[in-house]
Structure formats: structure tokens, C-alpha cells
Design a protein around this motif. Sequence first.
Motif, short mmCIF file in Angstrom:
data_model
loop_
_atom_site.label_atom_id
_atom_site.label_comp_id
_atom_site.label_asym_id
_atom_site.label_seq_id
_atom_site.Cartn_x
_atom_site.Cartn_y
_atom_site.Cartn_z
N PRO A 18 18.58 0.77 -30.85
CA PRO A 18 19.21 0.10 -32.00
C PRO A 18 19.44 -1.37 -31.73
N GLY A 20 21.65 -3.16 -33.62
CA GLY A 20 22.97 -3.54 -34.06
C GLY A 20 23.01 -4.25 -35.40
N LYS A 21 21.99 -4.05 -36.21
CA LYS A 21 21.95 -4.65 -37.54
C LYS A 21 21.13 -3.76 -38.45
N PRO A 22 21.36 -3.85 -39.77
CA PRO A 22 20.65 -2.98 -40.70
C PRO A 22 19.25 -3.48 -41.03
N LYS A 153 20.14 1.68 -43.29
CA LYS A 153 19.65 2.29 -42.06
C LYS A 153 19.70 1.24 -40.95
N GLU A 154 20.14 1.66 -39.77
CA GLU A 154 20.17 0.73 -38.65
C GLU A 154 18.75 0.43 -38.19
N LYS A 155 18.50 -0.83 -37.91
CA LYS A 155 17.17 -1.25 -37.46
C LYS A 155 17.00 -0.92 -35.98
#
Length: 311
Positions: A18, A20-22, A153-155
Motif C-alpha cells: 500500500p 498510503g493514498k487512494p 480503494k487504497e492504491k
Amino acid sequence: MPRPRALQTLSHAFSWTPLGKPQQTLASEVSLSGIGLHSGVPVTARLFPAMAGEGRYFVVSEGNGNGRRRVPATIDHAVGSALCTTLVMKEGKRVRTVEHLLSALEGLGVDNCGIEIEGGDEVPLLDGSAKGWVEAVEQVGVCVAKDSNGSHKEKMAPFLHKPKFVCRKDSFLMAFPSSKSQITYGINFPQAPAIGCQWYSCFMDDAIYSKEIAPSRTFCIYEEVEMMRKAGLIQGGSLENAMVCSATTSWLNPPLHFDDEPCRHKLLDLVGDFSLFAQNGNQGLPLAHIIAYKAGHSLHTEFVRHLSNIL
């Protein structure tokens, strides 16, 4: 043409991590028109927002009034060549010269995006760089992408755990574990002394991409133009959308945007080709230090196929 050699694939070579950003998409649609590099046909690309998890995809006409089909911008639909990257469907539908547009979308973090092509089967070349696409994205802006339930959704990004390598004759492409995405690219054109051997390296983020990579234009050797045109290629190429270098003199249409603009453009191409590794709206460019020398579209996409087989 011989296929590249690859190191033995190892288990657990990658993991999705992850960021930590969408995931993001365009805030609204935007269109750009221009000439197709190889077809020479006027075409328009309309970029529009897509839902989280959809990723990037093209929409092409079925013909004969049978509607439209999606062509996902993923490596399993890609055909690499010396002069461009093409996405194809089993039914034969294709979209050519996708690398500059996909490079801009990957470089700016537009993770989910639909792209409708009208007038032909090729993305507009514009000025031969990704600058026009960057400006189009900046014009409409980006926003958090949401799925059908209104959720984000998390990127994620592919994180490399072990080195990987492919080569063909004196061309190679390798990747080493790194906490950030870094690209080092080398080219060598001894037949054109004005280009010669060049190297360029940078860490990747949207600011560096927009300023240092996107303005770099495609290029060719003047003495090779007639041969390519007889082969049905670069029908839309001109001094307005490509840098042209003579093997006997120098650049026919200066000035260059950078002293090493040809090398930076190859890095631009690599970002576009590696964007095909993206899955479900996640990042395509691995968290790794990627080093390429005399690689080109064919080796770029072959390397990404090796990565895809690992996951």
C-alpha cells in the motif's frame, strides 16, 4: 528475432504494497486531437473518469454499427515493436502508439481512466512528447476515484524483493529492490554523432515527471525516414512532432528541450510501457531501481511480461 534471456523466476519476488493514498481518476473529461504517427490520420482521444478498480482502458468502435469494446491497458493485451506499443483484442481490434498517453497517466497518478479514440486506431501524437497530455490532465484536475458503492480503494504498488534481468544482444533491462521508483536509462546511436551515447537517471514523482520527462519528444534519424515510410510507418511524422537528426550533420529542427532529450524520451516510453503492469487501478511502475540500455518498446514489454508471470 531471438527472445530475451531472463533470470530464473523466484517465488515471492514481488508483493503488492500500500502507498498510503487512494486511487485517483480525472475530475472531468477532456479531449485532444492530432495526427496519428504511423497512420497519418487525424484522430481524437477523449479521456473521461473511471471508477476505482477499473484501471485504464481504451474504448474502440466495433465497426458496422455493432457498438464499442473496451481494450484494457494491460500487458496481456500489448504487442511491442521497435516503433510503438499497440494494444489488441482477440477479435483483432487494436489501439496503436499508446505509450505517450499512458506514460502521462502513470506519471501523474491517474490510476483509473477511460480513453475513447475517434477517427482511427491510433492515439494522437501531438508534439511527439507527453507534455500535451500532462497539460490536459492538469486542466481538468484529478480526484479520488470511487467504486460503484461510493467507496475509495487504497492504491498499491508492486514492490520488488529480488533483482530481475532481461537482455538481447547488447541491450538489457534490469531492476533492483528499492524503496522508491528510480529509472536510469542509456542509449547509444553511433551512426548519429549528435546523439551518441547518453545516460539519464531520476527518481519518479509527478513533479519530476511533468518538468523533466514529459516535454521530451520522440526522435528519428533522417537517413532512415524514407525506409520507414516505405514500410508504411511514420506516415504522420513531421518536423513539428518529432526531432530529426542527420547522421552527417546534426539536428534539422533545433533547439532541443534538453541536451539529453532523446535519452529522456526513451525513459518516457519506458514509463508508458511499464504502466501496462498496473492491475485494478494500482500503480504499474514497480518500487525498484530500473536500469535500461538500448532497450526500446519490445524489450520493455517483454520485461513486464516476465514480471507478470511472477505474480
